[in-house]
Design an enzyme around this catalytic site. Sequence first.
Site, mmCIF file in Angstrom:
data_model
loop_
_atom_site.group_PDB
_atom_site.id
_atom_site.type_symbol
_atom_site.label_atom_id
_atom_site.label_comp_id
_atom_site.label_asym_id
_atom_site.label_seq_id
_atom_site.Cartn_x
_atom_site.Cartn_y
_atom_site.Cartn_z
ATOM 1 N N ARG A 122 0.868 -1.192 0.000
ATOM 2 C CA ARG A 122 0.000 0.000 0.000
ATOM 3 C C ARG A 122 0.905 1.243 0.000
ATOM 4 O O ARG A 122 0.830 2.083 0.892
ATOM 5 C CB ARG A 122 -0.930 0.008 1.213
ATOM 6 C CG ARG A 122 -1.721 -1.255 1.481
ATOM 7 C CD ARG A 122 -2.701 -1.635 0.423
ATOM 8 N NE ARG A 122 -4.029 -1.103 0.484
ATOM 9 C CZ ARG A 122 -4.997 -1.508 1.286
ATOM 10 N NH1 ARG A 122 -4.779 -2.409 2.204
ATOM 11 N NH2 ARG A 122 -6.203 -1.003 1.199
ATOM 12 N N GLN A 127 -0.268 3.045 -5.552
ATOM 13 C CA GLN A 127 -1.659 3.458 -5.297
ATOM 14 C C GLN A 127 -2.618 3.107 -6.433
ATOM 15 O O GLN A 127 -3.721 2.642 -6.190
ATOM 16 C CB GLN A 127 -1.706 4.959 -5.039
ATOM 17 C CG GLN A 127 -2.109 5.253 -3.615
ATOM 18 C CD GLN A 127 -1.949 6.701 -3.234
ATOM 19 O OE1 GLN A 127 -1.726 7.556 -4.085
ATOM 20 N NE2 GLN A 127 -2.075 6.974 -1.961
ATOM 21 N N ASP A 130 -3.983 -0.502 -6.344
ATOM 22 C CA ASP A 130 -4.523 -0.963 -5.071
ATOM 23 C C ASP A 130 -5.957 -1.502 -5.222
ATOM 24 O O ASP A 130 -6.945 -0.801 -4.999
ATOM 25 C CB ASP A 130 -4.464 0.204 -4.070
ATOM 26 C CG ASP A 130 -4.809 -0.218 -2.666
ATOM 27 O OD1 ASP A 130 -5.288 -1.356 -2.478
ATOM 28 O OD2 ASP A 130 -4.610 0.597 -1.754
ATOM 29 N N SER A 133 -8.241 -1.504 -2.059
ATOM 30 C CA SER A 133 -8.926 -0.232 -1.788
ATOM 31 C C SER A 133 -10.100 -0.025 -2.740
ATOM 32 O O SER A 133 -11.159 0.460 -2.339
ATOM 33 C CB SER A 133 -7.965 0.952 -1.919
ATOM 34 O OG SER A 133 -7.078 0.958 -0.835
ATOM 35 N N TYR A 229 -1.299 -1.331 8.577
ATOM 36 C CA TYR A 229 -2.412 -2.220 8.928
ATOM 37 C C TYR A 229 -2.528 -2.321 10.440
ATOM 38 O O TYR A 229 -1.579 -2.032 11.174
ATOM 39 C CB TYR A 229 -2.156 -3.627 8.368
ATOM 40 C CG TYR A 229 -2.368 -3.745 6.886
ATOM 41 C CD1 TYR A 229 -3.651 -3.794 6.359
ATOM 42 C CD2 TYR A 229 -1.297 -3.818 6.025
ATOM 43 C CE1 TYR A 229 -3.850 -3.928 5.000
ATOM 44 C CE2 TYR A 229 -1.492 -3.946 4.656
ATOM 45 C CZ TYR A 229 -2.768 -3.999 4.153
ATOM 46 O OH TYR A 229 -2.966 -4.125 2.814
HETATM 47 P P1 NAD Z 1 -8.289 -3.719 6.723
HETATM 48 O O1 NAD Z 1 -9.369 -4.153 5.797
HETATM 49 O O2 NAD Z 1 -7.108 -4.598 6.933
HETATM 50 O O3 NAD Z 1 -8.952 -3.461 8.162
HETATM 51 C C1 NAD Z 1 -10.068 -2.602 8.305
HETATM 52 C C2 NAD Z 1 -9.926 -1.788 9.556
HETATM 53 O O4 NAD Z 1 -10.144 -2.621 10.693
HETATM 54 C C3 NAD Z 1 -8.557 -1.155 9.749
HETATM 55 O O5 NAD Z 1 -8.703 0.247 9.794
HETATM 56 C C4 NAD Z 1 -8.084 -1.726 11.058
HETATM 57 O O6 NAD Z 1 -7.328 -0.802 11.809
HETATM 58 C C5 NAD Z 1 -9.390 -2.064 11.725
HETATM 59 N N1 NAD Z 1 -9.297 -2.995 12.861
HETATM 60 C C6 NAD Z 1 -8.531 -4.114 12.993
HETATM 61 N N2 NAD Z 1 -8.735 -4.684 14.189
HETATM 62 C C7 NAD Z 1 -9.670 -3.946 14.821
HETATM 63 C C8 NAD Z 1 -10.280 -4.015 16.096
HETATM 64 N N3 NAD Z 1 -9.990 -4.984 16.961
HETATM 65 N N4 NAD Z 1 -11.185 -3.064 16.432
HETATM 66 C C9 NAD Z 1 -11.477 -2.069 15.558
HETATM 67 N N5 NAD Z 1 -10.925 -1.940 14.344
HETATM 68 C C10 NAD Z 1 -10.021 -2.862 13.985
HETATM 69 O O7 NAD Z 1 -7.793 -2.263 6.402
HETATM 70 P P2 NAD Z 1 -7.721 -1.486 5.025
HETATM 71 O O8 NAD Z 1 -8.978 -0.826 4.717
HETATM 72 O O9 NAD Z 1 -7.158 -2.426 4.027
HETATM 73 O O10 NAD Z 1 -6.647 -0.362 5.373
HETATM 74 C C11 NAD Z 1 -5.483 -0.723 6.075
HETATM 75 C C12 NAD Z 1 -4.530 0.436 6.200
HETATM 76 O O11 NAD Z 1 -3.912 0.725 4.958
HETATM 77 C C13 NAD Z 1 -5.137 1.716 6.673
HETATM 78 O O12 NAD Z 1 -4.217 2.355 7.511
HETATM 79 C C14 NAD Z 1 -5.283 2.509 5.420
HETATM 80 O O13 NAD Z 1 -5.352 3.891 5.664
HETATM 81 C C15 NAD Z 1 -4.027 2.121 4.724
HETATM 82 N N6 NAD Z 1 -4.104 2.319 3.289
HETATM 83 C C16 NAD Z 1 -3.069 3.006 2.681
HETATM 84 C C17 NAD Z 1 -3.110 3.193 1.319
HETATM 85 C C18 NAD Z 1 -2.003 3.904 0.619
HETATM 86 O O14 NAD Z 1 -1.297 4.673 1.228
HETATM 87 N N7 NAD Z 1 -1.810 3.641 -0.660
HETATM 88 C C19 NAD Z 1 -4.174 2.719 0.576
HETATM 89 C C20 NAD Z 1 -5.187 2.038 1.221
HETATM 90 C C21 NAD Z 1 -5.126 1.821 2.589
#
Ligand code: NAD
Length: 379
Positions: A122, A127, A130, A133, A229
């Site tokens: 990520r 980006q 992704d 996302s 993550y």
């Molecule tokens: P994911 O699907 O792995 O998880 C969804 C959410 O569940 C996450 O925000 C996580 O913190 C939360 N979570 C996990 N355990 C939990 C708990 N016990 N209680 C409450 N919440 C809990 O996550 P995602 O949507 O794939 O995103 C993961 C990370 O990657 C995030 O920080 C996101 O901002 C980041 N991201 C970065 C980019 C980029 O920079 N290119 C793109 C997409 C996502």
Amino acid sequence: MQITVLRETQPGESRVALIPESVKKLIGLKAAIAVESGAGNDAGASDADYEAAGASVSSDRAALLAAADVLVAINRPPTDDIARLKKGAVVIGFLRPLDEPETLRPMLEHGLTAFSVELIPRTTRAQAMDALSSMATIVGYKAVLLAADRVPRMFPMLTTAAGTVPPAKVLVLGAGVAGLQAIATARRLGAVVEGFDVRAAAGEAVRSLGAKFLEIDMGGQSGEGAGGYAKEVTEEVMERSRELIAKQAKQTDCIITSAAVPGRRAPILITEEAVHNMKRGSVIVDLSGTTGGNCALSQPGTTIDVNGVTIMCPLNLAATVPVHASQLYSRNLTAFLSPMIKEGELSLDFDDDIVGPSCAIHQGEAKHPRLQAALAAKS
Ligand code: NAD
């Protein structure tokens, strides 16, 4: 080099891995594209559209597989299809190497190379690739529409001659990409929204969307692991989370849950007791069904009623928006593949910081360290 697009076979799947717009771009890089007849039907792309973009279209699935150098897919291809591919062929798709490592054995045994879009880092450079996302954005949006359709109230506050209707209250658990899109969609519909996550960094994003961020005492722990993550938190933190969520759930009309930790079972955030204390007519949409669900009572793939509380646990919401889901996924795949194509041939540079980490299997050998560990533990 032939890049092949097949009709997806998983029940309910309506997306297609490449749309005609991407076919044109890849042909511009001197690749040949072969498409199975009907592959894009549900995603708004007809055989004629693919042909107009320069692809060849055929109904002979076995021949398409036998000639494929690269098979681009949404879901992990069925074992029968894998057996028909050439040894050394490349497969790209949502292969689920971390949560279902055993299912990759047929690809290992058949000597394939497999890239999993879930493993694409990520990072800023990646980006445009992704796919997680892209799909999460659709899933978060659609979850709110499902909840709004089911709940016996309207979302916005309305002031009418017959009095004022208060806004619906929505609680979103897990504020990653899907959760944030759910918050944004519920806010657009006029609901009062609260968000919860174990990553402190999610707080700012939740608040920027006009929702309240629920916080718990993390006991000095960070909920953030590698790559941004979440990581698994202690049982004490989980207990505090469940208590807070149970308290909020009593006054909430809809809960959308999307909490996940890569490669682990989804954390249980809503207990059976919390469901029993919710108002009749409330709705839970659990988006973590593929990894077990965030609600103790969720039944992945079905909708149930528990004392007037509806618990929905859809497994493939992205496929309910096939046109946009395919468009975004196809663009992600094209962004991933294009830099690897040199003079119409695939040139794999495993030192590249996107190519290397996203490779699950190379020529029949597990390449990703977590996949290697998971397979070694089972053998
Ligand atoms: P994911 O699907 O792995 O998880 C969804 C959410 O569940 C996450 O925000 C996580 O913190 C939360 N979570 C996990 N355990 C939990 C708990 N016990 N209680 C409450 N919440 C809990 O996550 P995602 O949507 O794939 O995103 C993961 C990370 O990657 C995030 O920080 C996101 O901002 C980041 N991201 C970065 C980019 C980029 O920079 N290119 C793109 C997409 C996502």
